[in-house]
Design an enzyme around this catalytic site. Structure first.
Site, PDB file in Angstrom:
ATOM      1  N   SER A 144       0.753  -1.111   0.042  1.00 23.51           N
ATOM      2  CA  SER A 144       0.090  -0.106   0.066  1.00 23.51           C
ATOM      3  C   SER A 144       0.823   1.137   0.009  1.00 23.51           C
ATOM      4  CB  SER A 144      -0.976   0.144   1.299  1.00 23.51           C
ATOM      5  OG  SER A 144      -1.375   1.230   1.398  1.00 23.51           O
ATOM      6  N   TYR A 157      -1.395  -0.836  10.851  1.00 21.52           N
ATOM      7  CA  TYR A 157      -1.209  -1.168   9.228  1.00 21.52           C
ATOM      8  C   TYR A 157      -0.271  -0.782   8.567  1.00 21.52           C
ATOM      9  CZ  TYR A 157      -3.461  -1.315   4.475  1.00 21.52           C
ATOM     10  OH  TYR A 157      -3.584  -1.671   3.200  1.00 21.52           O
TER      11      TYR A 157
HETATM   12  N1  LIG Z   1      -8.859  -0.822  -0.353  1.00 28.92           N
HETATM   13  C1  LIG Z   1      -7.818   0.117  -0.482  1.00 28.92           C
HETATM   14  O1  LIG Z   1      -8.086   1.226  -0.373  1.00 28.92           O
HETATM   15  C2  LIG Z   1      -6.455  -0.528  -0.247  1.00 28.92           C
HETATM   16  C3  LIG Z   1      -5.288   0.293  -0.339  1.00 28.92           C
HETATM   17  C4  LIG Z   1      -4.008  -0.114  -0.340  1.00 28.92           C
HETATM   18  C5  LIG Z   1      -3.842  -1.591  -0.252  1.00 28.92           C
HETATM   19  N2  LIG Z   1      -4.862  -2.364  -0.004  1.00 28.92           N
HETATM   20  C6  LIG Z   1      -4.737  -3.801   0.122  1.00 28.92           C
HETATM   21  O2  LIG Z   1      -5.025  -4.742  -0.696  1.00 28.92           O
HETATM   22  C7  LIG Z   1      -5.463  -5.949  -0.371  1.00 28.92           C
HETATM   23  C8  LIG Z   1      -7.006  -6.350  -0.667  1.00 28.92           C
HETATM   24  O3  LIG Z   1      -7.653  -5.529   0.034  1.00 28.92           O
HETATM   25  P1  LIG Z   1      -9.145  -4.922  -0.241  1.00 28.92           P
HETATM   26  O4  LIG Z   1      -9.167  -3.634  -0.354  1.00 28.92           O
HETATM   27  O5  LIG Z   1      -9.492  -5.519  -1.511  1.00 28.92           O
HETATM   28  O6  LIG Z   1      -9.952  -5.430   1.003  1.00 28.92           O
HETATM   29  P2  LIG Z   1     -11.040  -6.578   1.341  1.00 28.92           P
HETATM   30  O7  LIG Z   1     -11.843  -6.646   0.144  1.00 28.92           O
HETATM   31  O8  LIG Z   1     -11.266  -6.698   2.698  1.00 28.92           O
HETATM   32  O9  LIG Z   1      -9.983  -8.144   1.051  1.00 28.92           O
HETATM   33  C9  LIG Z   1      -9.281  -8.506   1.547  1.00 28.92           C
HETATM   34  C10 LIG Z   1      -9.056 -10.080   1.411  1.00 28.92           C
HETATM   35  O10 LIG Z   1      -8.088 -10.733   2.374  1.00 28.92           O
HETATM   36  C11 LIG Z   1      -8.864 -11.869   2.915  1.00 28.92           C
HETATM   37  N3  LIG Z   1      -8.297 -12.219   4.038  1.00 28.92           N
HETATM   38  C12 LIG Z   1      -8.257 -11.239   5.421  1.00 28.92           C
HETATM   39  N4  LIG Z   1      -7.744 -11.889   6.256  1.00 28.92           N
HETATM   40  C13 LIG Z   1      -7.316 -13.081   6.017  1.00 28.92           C
HETATM   41  C14 LIG Z   1      -6.826 -14.345   6.454  1.00 28.92           C
HETATM   42  N5  LIG Z   1      -6.526 -14.439   7.787  1.00 28.92           N
HETATM   43  N6  LIG Z   1      -6.704 -15.506   5.679  1.00 28.92           N
HETATM   44  C15 LIG Z   1      -7.050 -15.408   4.340  1.00 28.92           C
HETATM   45  N7  LIG Z   1      -7.509 -14.385   3.869  1.00 28.92           N
HETATM   46  C16 LIG Z   1      -7.852 -13.228   4.369  1.00 28.92           C
HETATM   47  C17 LIG Z   1     -10.375 -11.565   3.009  1.00 28.92           C
HETATM   48  O11 LIG Z   1     -10.970 -12.603   2.691  1.00 28.92           O
HETATM   49  P3  LIG Z   1     -11.804 -13.497   3.848  1.00 28.92           P
HETATM   50  O12 LIG Z   1     -12.266 -12.451   5.134  1.00 28.92           O
HETATM   51  O13 LIG Z   1     -12.883 -14.348   3.298  1.00 28.92           O
HETATM   52  O14 LIG Z   1     -10.633 -14.308   4.455  1.00 28.92           O
HETATM   53  C18 LIG Z   1     -10.353 -10.708   1.580  1.00 28.92           C
HETATM   54  O15 LIG Z   1     -10.455 -11.594   0.651  1.00 28.92           O
HETATM   55  C19 LIG Z   1      -5.118  -5.842   1.062  1.00 28.92           C
HETATM   56  O16 LIG Z   1      -3.908  -6.410   1.399  1.00 28.92           O
HETATM   57  C20 LIG Z   1      -4.980  -4.242   1.345  1.00 28.92           C
HETATM   58  O17 LIG Z   1      -4.221  -3.854   2.535  1.00 28.92           O
HETATM   59  C21 LIG Z   1      -6.174  -1.927  -0.090  1.00 28.92           C
END
Ligand SMILES: NC(=O)c1ccc[n+]([C@@H]2O[C@H](COP(=O)([O-])OP(=O)(O)OC[C@H]3O[C@@H](n4cnc5c(N)ncnc54)[C@H](OP(=O)(O)O)[C@@H]3O)[C@@H](O)[C@H]2O)c1
Length: 257
Positions: A144, A157
């Protein structure tokens, strides 16, 4: 500039997205499926993964928790047994709760470490033997822009994301000479369940589909760092270049915890 072997033709490629039940991971898995890849999706929520498979014929669900190294190793073996090798593995799993020093919660901070950082290491333990044996494939970590510098509310985070950026750089140095691609994905704000808790207006907010398109384009161009949207991330990069004295004075003026 190309830093890794570009992933140009997705047809028949085996791709494994870990953290793909929702958000960025799910949208990226869906896009790669549309491009003809053999898609494997992992996360904890088996029902959501099954919904993905029903909507994306030929894809496969492997429900697991990234804190479980043995489960990751079994899943990596399954991808290899099914397809002969891993062409792309992407660590998208992430945990995020806003935190600052005045409401420090040790258990929550350690949870970030366990999922975001140790989870990535456990995935490495599972896939590196396969990638090294084959001398090909690509490993991608979703970090990120919050990992560039310390930010308000990102006490738990941010450091895990900084660690992933550093980890990806070290991996690239080791693996590129062996023919294995490594990339790090640094998104700005994307509208997903993870950011739904943010009470503030998120600048330059993207949809997961827009994020997926930027990610796949980055892989196709052979980029090491894939960051988007540029109208936001370039400002974040500028902050990274600021001397500490300037940065530490400027941030409280513009970002209020
Ligand atoms: N959204 C943003 O603005 C943003 C910005 C920068 C970086 N990111 C990064 O992008 C990535 C994806 O995030 P997102 O925004 O798409 O959020 P999200 O929709 O909440 O996706 C997170 C994913 O991680 C899985 N997960 C969480 N804990 C887990 C565990 N213990 N074991 C296996 N799977 C797990 C969740 O699935 P389950 O709950 O089904 O396990 C879900 O599929 C993350 O690394 C986040 O930090 C997001």
């Amino acid at each position: 500039m190309t830093h890794c072997p570009p992933l140009a033709d997705w047809r028949g490629r085996s791709v494994w997205l870990v953290g793909a039940s929702t958000g960025i991971g799910r949208a990226t898995a869906s896009l790669l499926h549309a491009r003809g890849a053999r898609v494997f999706v992992s996360a904890r929520n088996a029902a959501l993964l099954d919904e993905f498979v029903a909507a994306h014929p030929g894809s496969r669900a492997m429900a697991l928790d990234v804190t479980d190294a043995a489960a990751l190793a079994r899943a990596a073996d399954e991808v290899v047994a099914d397809t002969g090798g891993i062409d792309l593995v992407c660590f998208c799993a992430g945990h995020y709760k806003a935190m600052q020093a005045t409401d420090f919660d040790l258990a929550e901070a350690l949870r970030h470490l366990e999922v975001n950082q140790a989870g990535a290491l456990k995935l490495l333990g599972a896939v590196l033997p396969h990638l090294l044996r084959r001398g090909s494939g690509h490993l991608s970590l979703v970090a990120s822009v919050a990992g560039y510098r310390g930010l308000p509310r990102a006490l738990a985070y941010g450091p895990t994301k900084a660690a992933l950026i550093n980890l990806a750089e070290a991996l690239h140095l080791d693996l590129a000479p062996l023919g294995i691609g490594v990339s790090v994905i640094n998104p700005g704000f994307v509208e997903t369940p993870l950011t739904a808790q943010n009470a503030f207006a998120m600048p330059a907010l993207l949809t997961p589909d827009e994020a997926a398109r930027a990610i796949v384009e980055g892989w196709e161009r052979g980029r090491f760092e894939i960051h988007f949207p540029k109208r936001f991330t370039l400002w974040m990069k500028l902050l990274r270049l600021m001397p500490d004295a300037l940065y530490l004075r400027a941030v409280p003026r513009f970002i209020h915890p």
